[in-house]
Write an enzyme that holds these catalytic residues in place. Structure first.
Site, PDB file in Angstrom:
ATOM      1  N   CYS A 164     -26.743 -22.682  -5.502  1.00  0.00           N
ATOM      2  CA  CYS A 164     -27.624 -21.655  -6.054  1.00  0.00           C
ATOM      3  C   CYS A 164     -28.022 -20.587  -5.041  1.00  0.00           C
ATOM      4  O   CYS A 164     -28.718 -19.637  -5.384  1.00  0.00           O
ATOM      5  CB  CYS A 164     -28.883 -22.310  -6.627  1.00  0.00           C
ATOM      6  SG  CYS A 164     -28.486 -23.616  -7.793  1.00  0.00           S
ATOM      7  N   HIS A 304     -37.381 -18.427  -5.177  1.00  0.00           N
ATOM      8  CA  HIS A 304     -36.291 -19.203  -5.786  1.00  0.00           C
ATOM      9  C   HIS A 304     -36.804 -19.880  -7.057  1.00  0.00           C
ATOM     10  O   HIS A 304     -36.145 -19.819  -8.094  1.00  0.00           O
ATOM     11  CB  HIS A 304     -35.760 -20.236  -4.803  1.00  0.00           C
ATOM     12  CG  HIS A 304     -34.599 -20.998  -5.333  1.00  0.00           C
ATOM     13  ND1 HIS A 304     -33.400 -20.394  -5.632  1.00  0.00           N
ATOM     14  CD2 HIS A 304     -34.447 -22.319  -5.640  1.00  0.00           C
ATOM     15  CE1 HIS A 304     -32.558 -21.307  -6.103  1.00  0.00           C
ATOM     16  NE2 HIS A 304     -33.165 -22.477  -6.112  1.00  0.00           N
ATOM     17  N   GLU A 315     -41.536 -24.479  -1.770  1.00  0.00           N
ATOM     18  CA  GLU A 315     -41.324 -23.093  -1.365  1.00  0.00           C
ATOM     19  C   GLU A 315     -42.637 -22.388  -1.034  1.00  0.00           C
ATOM     20  O   GLU A 315     -42.744 -21.706  -0.008  1.00  0.00           O
ATOM     21  CB  GLU A 315     -40.586 -22.334  -2.461  1.00  0.00           C
ATOM     22  CG  GLU A 315     -40.298 -20.880  -2.093  1.00  0.00           C
ATOM     23  CD  GLU A 315     -39.461 -20.158  -3.135  1.00  0.00           C
ATOM     24  OE1 GLU A 315     -39.042 -19.017  -2.855  1.00  0.00           O
ATOM     25  OE2 GLU A 315     -39.235 -20.722  -4.227  1.00  0.00           O
ATOM     26  N   LYS A 336     -36.914 -16.228 -12.607  1.00  0.00           N
ATOM     27  CA  LYS A 336     -36.169 -17.203 -13.416  1.00  0.00           C
ATOM     28  C   LYS A 336     -36.963 -17.597 -14.662  1.00  0.00           C
ATOM     29  O   LYS A 336     -36.386 -18.165 -15.596  1.00  0.00           O
ATOM     30  CB  LYS A 336     -35.841 -18.451 -12.593  1.00  0.00           C
ATOM     31  CG  LYS A 336     -34.757 -18.239 -11.535  1.00  0.00           C
ATOM     32  CD  LYS A 336     -34.418 -19.550 -10.832  1.00  0.00           C
ATOM     33  CE  LYS A 336     -33.364 -19.360  -9.743  1.00  0.00           C
ATOM     34  NZ  LYS A 336     -33.899 -18.662  -8.556  1.00  0.00           N
ATOM     35  N   HIS A 341     -31.850 -19.777 -14.914  1.00  0.00           N
ATOM     36  CA  HIS A 341     -31.252 -19.999 -13.591  1.00  0.00           C
ATOM     37  C   HIS A 341     -29.758 -19.692 -13.660  1.00  0.00           C
ATOM     38  O   HIS A 341     -28.983 -20.444 -14.250  1.00  0.00           O
ATOM     39  CB  HIS A 341     -31.493 -21.442 -13.161  1.00  0.00           C
ATOM     40  CG  HIS A 341     -31.183 -21.705 -11.721  1.00  0.00           C
ATOM     41  ND1 HIS A 341     -30.568 -20.782 -10.907  1.00  0.00           N
ATOM     42  CD2 HIS A 341     -31.390 -22.810 -10.948  1.00  0.00           C
ATOM     43  CE1 HIS A 341     -30.418 -21.292  -9.702  1.00  0.00           C
ATOM     44  NE2 HIS A 341     -30.905 -22.523  -9.707  1.00  0.00           N
ATOM     45  N   PHE A 402     -28.505 -26.571  -3.922  1.00  0.00           N
ATOM     46  CA  PHE A 402     -28.125 -27.968  -3.733  1.00  0.00           C
ATOM     47  C   PHE A 402     -27.236 -28.065  -2.490  1.00  0.00           C
ATOM     48  O   PHE A 402     -26.378 -27.219  -2.249  1.00  0.00           O
ATOM     49  CB  PHE A 402     -27.341 -28.479  -4.943  1.00  0.00           C
ATOM     50  CG  PHE A 402     -28.191 -28.887  -6.117  1.00  0.00           C
ATOM     51  CD1 PHE A 402     -29.556 -28.706  -6.122  1.00  0.00           C
ATOM     52  CD2 PHE A 402     -27.593 -29.461  -7.237  1.00  0.00           C
ATOM     53  CE1 PHE A 402     -30.330 -29.087  -7.211  1.00  0.00           C
ATOM     54  CE2 PHE A 402     -28.354 -29.851  -8.334  1.00  0.00           C
ATOM     55  CZ  PHE A 402     -29.728 -29.661  -8.321  1.00  0.00           C
TER      56      PHE A 402
END
Length: 414
Positions: A164, A304, A315, A336, A341, A402
């Site tokens: 991502c 994110h 985050e 998002k 996403h 990931f």
């Protein structure tokens, strides 16, 4: 040390769940519109998939591309080409020697629809019925290759694959290409087309998808105490990056400059972020140092923020750890909540949003936050856009993937 070769953004292109171009996508984002929709298929019933919705592309690329083009490209490449054509036109279709023109277009998964459809064809109808273009369609570098063919880019064509974080890493690599002197202009971005029953079923099995089937548009809710996972999205965004000298020589319109790139990795877990946020802090610190600014100069962060329980708060804790009291004036947006996403395309569309936010001095809202998590440590832009201050300002786009990939980009007004 900040490079002497300044990199500016002169063109923007996108096709997303919010719109088929940048103008419609940005307008919808400022208005707080969700791109999530109930899927009009029988996947849930046929395959036992517990999720019946996703943030599907708003405009079918077949409305923009020719039939031969759609036949030879996986949707991930189709989206990238659509976004590239808009971005290139937006930049004024610059005349540039192909040896000085690069393309960096990433995807987290690549041609997954081609792979799975090809396997179905082989299994059910035999090898003779498979498409001759199957291999070039399924390659993760296929979108980048088609963009390079579209523009005649010969300075280098690249496709970073970092889950991502892929789209943001593509932008960062493009900056490095220009700074190092390899290219004067680089088209950079990310794309993804993974709305298919297998990825949906797999993400659902990992318990990372929201299950709000009865209310898709309110399913993606970063920082809300009732968040239950992300909404799978698709689409692409592309930025035309250019050396400031090259842009000035041709009288180009400049949106902003990408002045800082920060990369790190967690080396902690294949899917979960390091709960201490060490890698995230490092990526942001590197980007800020690279840009030659300080945390006090950062007024906006496009987070994110996928709407997962652990990831969102890691985050914001990382931002607070690095920024200290300066985090109090950072306006956080989690877009998002509207786009879903886009996986490998997420960092690209969110870089585009950060460019628009700095150039128009408007931070887009985060929607669906009815009950903010009490552990949220940074001011959150909710429901309505936030007017950013005048003067010299800077924003950060965070993208984490990931595998522990962390990318932070600093974008400043020009």
């Amino acid at each position: 040390m900040t490079s002497a070769r300044e990199v500016v953004v002169t063109g923007l292109g996108a096709t997303t769940p919010l719109g088929g171009d940048v103008a419609s996508t940005w307008e919808a984002a400022l208005a707080g519109v969700s791109g999530a929709r109930t899927l009009e298929n029988d996947w849930a019933e046929k395959y036992g998939i517990p999720v019946t919705f996703a943030a599907t592309i708003k405009v079918n690329p077949a409305e923009v591309l020719s039939r031969p083009e759609t036949k030879r490209m996986d949707p991930s490449a189709q989206y990238a080409v659509v976004a590239t054509r808009e971005a290139w036109a937006d930049a004024g279709s610059p005349e540039v020697d192909g040896d000085r023109l690069g393309a960096v277009v990433s995807s987290g998964i690549g041609g997954i629809q081609t792979i799975l459809d090809g396997w179905d064809t082989l299994r059910e109808r035999g090898a003779r019925r498979m498409l001759p273009m199957t291999v070039p369609m399924l390659m993760p570098n296929s979108p980048a290759a088609y963009v390079s063919l579209e523009l005649g880019a010969r300075a280098g064509t690249h496709a970073q694959v970092s889950a991502c974080a892929s789209g943001a890493e593509a932008v960062g690599y493009a900056v490095d290409m220009i700074r190092s002197g390899r290219a004067d202009v680089v088209v950079a971005g990310g794309t993804e087309a993974a709305i298919h029953p297998m990825p949906l079923g797999a993400f659902a099995a990992s318990r990372t998808l929201s299950l709000r089937n009865d209310d898709p548009q309110r399913a993606s809710r970063p920082y809300d105490v009732d968040r239950d996972g992300f909404v799978l999205g698709e689409g692409a965004a592309v930025l035309v990056l250019e050396s400031a000298e090259h842009a000035a020589a041709r009288g180009a319109r400049v949106y902003a400059k990408v002045s800082g790139v920060g990369l790190s990795s967690d080396a902690y877990h294949i899917t979960s972020p390091d709960p201490e946020g060490t890698g995230q802090v490092a990526a942001m610190r590197f980007a800020i140092q690279d840009a030659g600014v300080t945390p006090a100069d950062i007024v906006h962060v496009n987070a994110h923020a996928t709407s997962t329980k652990v990831g969102d708060l890691t985050e914001t804790a990382s931002i607070r750890k690095l920024f200290g009291p300066d985090a109090d004036h950072v306006q956080l947006s989690a877009t998002k909540s509207m786009t879903g996403h886009l996986l490998g395309g997420a960092g690209a569309i969110e870089s585009l949003f950060a460019v628009k936010a700095v150039s128009e001095r408007l931070a887009p809202p985060t929607i669906n936050v009815d009950n903010p998590d009490p552990e949220l440590q940074v001011p959150l832009v909710r429901d309505e856009p936030y007017k950013l201050p005048g003067g010299d300002i800077a924003a950060i786009n965070n993208s984490f993937g990931f595998g522990g990939h962390n990318v932070a980009l600093v974008i400043q007004n020009h």
